[in-house]
Design a protein around this motif. Sequence first.
Motif, PDB file in Angstrom:
ATOM      1  N   PRO A   1      14.793 -19.554 147.919  1.00  0.00           N
ATOM      2  CA  PRO A   1      15.158 -20.846 148.523  1.00  0.00           C
ATOM      3  C   PRO A   1      15.681 -20.740 149.955  1.00  0.00           C
ATOM      4  O   PRO A   1      15.944 -21.757 150.585  1.00  0.00           O
ATOM      5  CB  PRO A   1      16.270 -21.380 147.607  1.00  0.00           C
ATOM      6  CG  PRO A   1      16.261 -20.525 146.395  1.00  0.00           C
ATOM      7  CD  PRO A   1      15.647 -19.231 146.770  1.00  0.00           C
ATOM      8  N   PHE A   2      15.878 -19.525 150.476  1.00  0.00           N
ATOM      9  CA  PHE A   2      16.503 -19.380 151.793  1.00  0.00           C
ATOM     10  C   PHE A   2      15.479 -19.243 152.913  1.00  0.00           C
ATOM     11  O   PHE A   2      14.437 -18.617 152.742  1.00  0.00           O
ATOM     12  CB  PHE A   2      17.409 -18.159 151.816  1.00  0.00           C
ATOM     13  CG  PHE A   2      18.600 -18.303 150.925  1.00  0.00           C
ATOM     14  CD1 PHE A   2      19.745 -18.934 151.384  1.00  0.00           C
ATOM     15  CD2 PHE A   2      18.575 -17.841 149.619  1.00  0.00           C
ATOM     16  CE1 PHE A   2      20.853 -19.087 150.561  1.00  0.00           C
ATOM     17  CE2 PHE A   2      19.669 -17.991 148.785  1.00  0.00           C
ATOM     18  CZ  PHE A   2      20.809 -18.617 149.260  1.00  0.00           C
ATOM     19  N   VAL A   3      15.834 -19.819 154.087  1.00  0.00           N
ATOM     20  CA  VAL A   3      15.023 -19.616 155.280  1.00  0.00           C
ATOM     21  C   VAL A   3      15.448 -18.322 155.956  1.00  0.00           C
ATOM     22  O   VAL A   3      14.636 -17.500 156.346  1.00  0.00           O
ATOM     23  CB  VAL A   3      15.201 -20.796 156.262  1.00  0.00           C
ATOM     24  CG1 VAL A   3      14.451 -20.520 157.554  1.00  0.00           C
ATOM     25  CG2 VAL A   3      14.737 -22.083 155.620  1.00  0.00           C
ATOM     26  N   GLY A   4      16.756 -18.139 156.072  1.00  0.00           N
ATOM     27  CA  GLY A   4      17.248 -16.915 156.694  1.00  0.00           C
ATOM     28  C   GLY A   4      18.671 -17.084 157.176  1.00  0.00           C
ATOM     29  O   GLY A   4      19.335 -18.101 156.906  1.00  0.00           O
ATOM     30  N   ILE A   5      19.128 -16.058 157.904  1.00  0.00           N
ATOM     31  CA  ILE A   5      20.500 -16.085 158.419  1.00  0.00           C
ATOM     32  C   ILE A   5      20.459 -16.085 159.947  1.00  0.00           C
ATOM     33  O   ILE A   5      19.719 -15.292 160.548  1.00  0.00           O
ATOM     34  CB  ILE A   5      21.291 -14.863 157.904  1.00  0.00           C
ATOM     35  CG1 ILE A   5      21.537 -15.008 156.395  1.00  0.00           C
ATOM     36  CG2 ILE A   5      22.610 -14.698 158.662  1.00  0.00           C
ATOM     37  CD1 ILE A   5      22.349 -13.913 155.780  1.00  0.00           C
ATOM     38  N   ASP A   6      21.221 -16.986 160.563  1.00  0.00           N
ATOM     39  CA  ASP A   6      21.335 -17.005 162.025  1.00  0.00           C
ATOM     40  C   ASP A   6      22.698 -16.466 162.413  1.00  0.00           C
ATOM     41  O   ASP A   6      23.717 -16.892 161.866  1.00  0.00           O
ATOM     42  CB  ASP A   6      21.214 -18.451 162.540  1.00  0.00           C
ATOM     43  CG  ASP A   6      19.773 -18.947 162.444  1.00  0.00           C
ATOM     44  OD1 ASP A   6      18.878 -18.076 162.330  1.00  0.00           O
ATOM     45  OD2 ASP A   6      19.573 -20.171 162.454  1.00  0.00           O
ATOM     46  N   VAL A   7      22.701 -15.534 163.354  1.00  0.00           N
ATOM     47  CA  VAL A   7      23.979 -15.008 163.835  1.00  0.00           C
ATOM     48  C   VAL A   7      24.500 -15.943 164.924  1.00  0.00           C
ATOM     49  O   VAL A   7      23.824 -16.176 165.928  1.00  0.00           O
ATOM     50  CB  VAL A   7      23.794 -13.589 164.405  1.00  0.00           C
ATOM     51  CG1 VAL A   7      25.106 -13.070 164.988  1.00  0.00           C
ATOM     52  CG2 VAL A   7      23.277 -12.662 163.317  1.00  0.00           C
ATOM     53  N   VAL A   8      25.693 -16.503 164.712  1.00  0.00           N
ATOM     54  CA  VAL A   8      26.279 -17.399 165.701  1.00  0.00           C
ATOM     55  C   VAL A   8      27.101 -16.584 166.696  1.00  0.00           C
ATOM     56  O   VAL A   8      26.890 -16.640 167.894  1.00  0.00           O
ATOM     57  CB  VAL A   8      27.148 -18.480 165.034  1.00  0.00           C
ATOM     58  CG1 VAL A   8      27.777 -19.383 166.087  1.00  0.00           C
ATOM     59  CG2 VAL A   8      26.322 -19.281 164.041  1.00  0.00           C
ATOM     60  N   ASP A   9      28.039 -15.817 166.174  1.00  0.00           N
ATOM     61  CA  ASP A   9      28.687 -14.805 166.999  1.00  0.00           C
ATOM     62  C   ASP A   9      29.003 -13.618 166.108  1.00  0.00           C
ATOM     63  O   ASP A   9      28.563 -13.573 164.962  1.00  0.00           O
ATOM     64  CB  ASP A   9      29.930 -15.379 167.709  1.00  0.00           C
ATOM     65  CG  ASP A   9      31.010 -15.798 166.734  1.00  0.00           C
ATOM     66  OD1 ASP A   9      31.275 -15.038 165.768  1.00  0.00           O
ATOM     67  OD2 ASP A   9      31.589 -16.887 166.910  1.00  0.00           O
ATOM     68  N   ASP A  10      29.797 -12.665 166.579  1.00  0.00           N
ATOM     69  CA  ASP A  10      30.020 -11.435 165.825  1.00  0.00           C
ATOM     70  C   ASP A  10      30.582 -11.680 164.428  1.00  0.00           C
ATOM     71  O   ASP A  10      30.382 -10.870 163.524  1.00  0.00           O
ATOM     72  CB  ASP A  10      30.978 -10.531 166.608  1.00  0.00           C
ATOM     73  CG  ASP A  10      30.200  -9.459 167.348  1.00  0.00           C
ATOM     74  OD1 ASP A  10      28.952  -9.554 167.327  1.00  0.00           O
ATOM     75  OD2 ASP A  10      30.828  -8.556 167.916  1.00  0.00           O
ATOM     76  N   HIS A  11      31.331 -12.764 164.280  1.00  0.00           N
ATOM     77  CA  HIS A  11      31.944 -12.996 162.980  1.00  0.00           C
ATOM     78  C   HIS A  11      31.648 -14.384 162.409  1.00  0.00           C
ATOM     79  O   HIS A  11      32.440 -14.927 161.654  1.00  0.00           O
ATOM     80  CB  HIS A  11      33.450 -12.733 163.054  1.00  0.00           C
ATOM     81  CG  HIS A  11      33.746 -11.284 163.281  1.00  0.00           C
ATOM     82  ND1 HIS A  11      34.032 -10.759 164.522  1.00  0.00           N
ATOM     83  CD2 HIS A  11      33.751 -10.238 162.430  1.00  0.00           C
ATOM     84  CE1 HIS A  11      34.210  -9.455 164.424  1.00  0.00           C
ATOM     85  NE2 HIS A  11      34.057  -9.109 163.166  1.00  0.00           N
ATOM     86  N   THR A  12      30.515 -14.938 162.800  1.00  0.00           N
ATOM     87  CA  THR A  12      30.109 -16.229 162.248  1.00  0.00           C
ATOM     88  C   THR A  12      28.604 -16.192 161.980  1.00  0.00           C
ATOM     89  O   THR A  12      27.842 -15.698 162.821  1.00  0.00           O
ATOM     90  CB  THR A  12      30.399 -17.366 163.253  1.00  0.00           C
ATOM     91  OG1 THR A  12      31.695 -17.154 163.794  1.00  0.00           O
ATOM     92  CG2 THR A  12      30.335 -18.711 162.567  1.00  0.00           C
ATOM     93  N   ILE A  13      28.213 -16.683 160.821  1.00  0.00           N
ATOM     94  CA  ILE A  13      26.776 -16.768 160.522  1.00  0.00           C
ATOM     95  C   ILE A  13      26.454 -18.133 159.941  1.00  0.00           C
ATOM     96  O   ILE A  13      27.329 -18.800 159.387  1.00  0.00           O
ATOM     97  CB  ILE A  13      26.324 -15.686 159.512  1.00  0.00           C
ATOM     98  CG1 ILE A  13      27.195 -15.738 158.247  1.00  0.00           C
ATOM     99  CG2 ILE A  13      26.329 -14.311 160.123  1.00  0.00           C
ATOM    100  CD1 ILE A  13      26.624 -15.000 157.089  1.00  0.00           C
ATOM    101  N   ASP A  14      25.189 -18.524 160.079  1.00  0.00           N
ATOM    102  CA  ASP A  14      24.682 -19.729 159.431  1.00  0.00           C
ATOM    103  C   ASP A  14      23.631 -19.314 158.421  1.00  0.00           C
ATOM    104  O   ASP A  14      22.684 -18.608 158.766  1.00  0.00           O
ATOM    105  CB  ASP A  14      24.032 -20.665 160.464  1.00  0.00           C
ATOM    106  CG  ASP A  14      25.079 -21.450 161.244  1.00  0.00           C
ATOM    107  OD1 ASP A  14      26.246 -21.465 160.788  1.00  0.00           O
ATOM    108  OD2 ASP A  14      24.725 -22.012 162.294  1.00  0.00           O
ATOM    109  N   ILE A  15      23.815 -19.759 157.178  1.00  0.00           N
ATOM    110  CA  ILE A  15      22.787 -19.486 156.170  1.00  0.00           C
ATOM    111  C   ILE A  15      21.985 -20.768 155.985  1.00  0.00           C
ATOM    112  O   ILE A  15      22.549 -21.826 155.738  1.00  0.00           O
ATOM    113  CB  ILE A  15      23.401 -19.020 154.841  1.00  0.00           C
ATOM    114  CG1 ILE A  15      24.181 -17.715 155.063  1.00  0.00           C
ATOM    115  CG2 ILE A  15      22.322 -18.826 153.791  1.00  0.00           C
ATOM    116  CD1 ILE A  15      24.705 -17.073 153.798  1.00  0.00           C
TER     117      ILE A  15
END
Lengths: 517, 306
Positions: A123-137
């Motif tokens: 069901p996932f598209v992927g993970i985007d790295v926002v900064d070193d300690h933040t991600i968007d799933i």
Amino acid sequence: MKKFVVVGLTLFMVLAVGFSANAKTLKVGLDADPVSLDIQVQLSGGMLQLSHWSFDPLVRWTQEMTFEPRLATKWERMDDLTMRFYLRKGVKFHSGNPFTAKDVKWTFDRMRKSIDYKGLIEPFVGIDVVDDHTIDIKTKKPYALLLNMATYFFPMDSVFYTGTDETGQPKDAIVKIGPSFALNNSSGTGPYVVTSREQGVKMVFDRFKDYWDTKSPGNVDQIILTPIKEDATRVAALLSGDVDFISPVPPQDFKRIEKDANVKLETINGGRIITFQMNSERRPEFKDLKVRQAMVYAVNNAGIVKKLMKGTATVAGQQGPEGYAGYKASLKPRYNLKKAKSLMKEAGYANGFECTMIAPNNRYVKDEKIAEAVVQMLAKINIKVNLKTMPKAQYWDEFDAKVADIQMIGWHSDTEDSGNFSEFLAMCPNKETGHGQYNSGMYCNKTVDELTMAAQSETDLAKRAAMLQKIEQILYDDAAFIPLHWQNISYAGKNNVGIAPVINAMNFPYLGDIVVK
Amino acid sequence: MKNSIKRFKESYLFYSFKRDKTAMASFVILVIFLLLSLAAPLISPYNPYDAKTTDLMNAEIPPAFMAEGTSEFLLGTDNMGRDLLSTMFYGLRISVLIGLGAVFLQATIGIMVGLTAGYMGGKVDAVLMRIADIQFSFPYLMVAIFISAIFQLMFGIGSFEQLSVPLLVVIIGLAEWPVYARTIRASVMGEKNKEYVEAARVIGLSRPVIMFRHVLPNTLTSVMVISTIQVANAVMSEAALSFLGLGMPVTMPSLGSLIKSGFEYIFSGVWWITIFPGIFLILFVLVINLLGDWLRDVLNPKLYKG
């Protein structure tokens, strides 16, 4: 004054020596050891246990079935398709590399290449790295179980696994059979570092000195894991003191362990429901609601739990156990023989009928005995059941072929969510979509189907819970299946081992937090 | 009739039986067992195969002589709440039925094949004996799994309960017939060149008549001896198959399945489910074997005609 100093120093030294000599070792006896150090090579209970010992997930389940922040400290929903996770700072891998958002993305991308995990993260598209300690799933559709799935994300050390090993193979290769770098080397953020491993013989874990979770009460310095396949041998090893902690514990030995003053038994509701499905297409009598209800009323599931399971199960009246979103406390087990008899009379089957039943004899705890007991109970409302039991190797083919009128099935939800039960066990069977794949009772109710599908993409958890509870209510009123009980998972250990706080319904004992007195 | 009783009383068989205390004791016990199995529905306090009368809530009650036992269940109850004594009687009935049935089947096939092979000789003999060898090389467990799979395909799951006794008779009967065939063939080979056979042939008797009227009776001594041992074997095979879950359905326990279901509980203090049926089975098989031994000694011409 000097005296005090000397006494103080001596005391300190004695204590210090005492402590260091008191390094805690926990000897664990399991039925099998992990097949590899590469946690993504296989999706299995054993590998996930290892993942929890030498890696850390983004979030994990607590005993109360709520989410506990681990490598993710908090999370928020950005929109219907995106969830933002804030990662813990100052976390180090076993190799010394710092943990960042890059590792999470790298791990997710590697999971895509794993045959076992591919389906799970579909069901996932992927993970985007926002900064070193933040991600968007990101997910393809609104997905309510995103957090449930985040319990499967165990970030791996991307730097450690990058490059090629001495044979020229890339270090991140996922190899099911044959040598690979990840098979024998691992670097996670978890509480234990694997220091030695001899497949099938012994595995040694040492406490990770720079472990980020300094609040963890765990005080074990070393874990020695020995696989002991034979049930009786494993119990004997615990009773003789060779190991401190065993799992699983065969129910026939519960009494023996309880009688022994040096060891104790701990069980927890494992969430695996055992049910019987009544096939109304094979047996027209089962089309009658009253007959189905009578059968549910006739089965004394509390008696089965007491006499056959020796109290190591929780009596069930619905699919999902307490703690699951769909659990509705009012749906109580309903054994009432008088009511069952009068329902049969009302349905016009006072003299009963004859039907068939199949059950496995080595799949679930006491499966054969349970089936036999249910036959006995149904005989009391004049339903004569011809029972055939068989080993699991044969059973599933027969189950799929729906050879009998009543069939036994046990189910544990991968996502620890009520929707999963309805999806596989209660929806109208549909070969194309795979819905109702294990619904051998052929129960079919449009409302249940609609609600199950709606719950899948409902991201408002309160609304979703209401839907799931409504499904349980409908299935209960319709007597869609005969619920028996939820199996407990059992562990046993010496008295000084604090088992109770670290176990959970998923059978992933969090040994990182285990306290040995 | 009177004459034959008199003849029996004067026979060497009866003479040696009277003098052999072991044989007498075994015979008495065997007769008791057979009576118990015949009269099981009449003398058992409960009907263990009727699911309606058993109650799970009565499970694992210890025998009456123990502190927690009740006089309702003399030898206690099994893990399903069946009265153990009644279940043992019914189980014995099934064991006897399967034992005798299987031996009858084995003997019929075995005698036919052995007699034909031994008397005809040559190619017929070679072919039949190779078939026996092949049959012998299959473990009976495999035969059991194979046949039960075929049975299920033919009759469906529902009839398993009604068919399980004949099924077991067929399985055990088919698995062990070469024992008879081999022995009979050997004795027939010894007999067929004797003068009386030649005489029969000379006066022009047909082959089947010579085989069945003249040769066969002279080989029956060995058949009787094997039969006793084979009954015991068949009872044990049934117990073994049921122990493995391939035999009687769980709702109709035989002695073997009773022993199996109690086996899991033996460490946890519920010993009676296994021990009582176990003693019962051992005793039953033992007396048959002892009688078989005695019979072999008596019927062995070398030992008395000498």
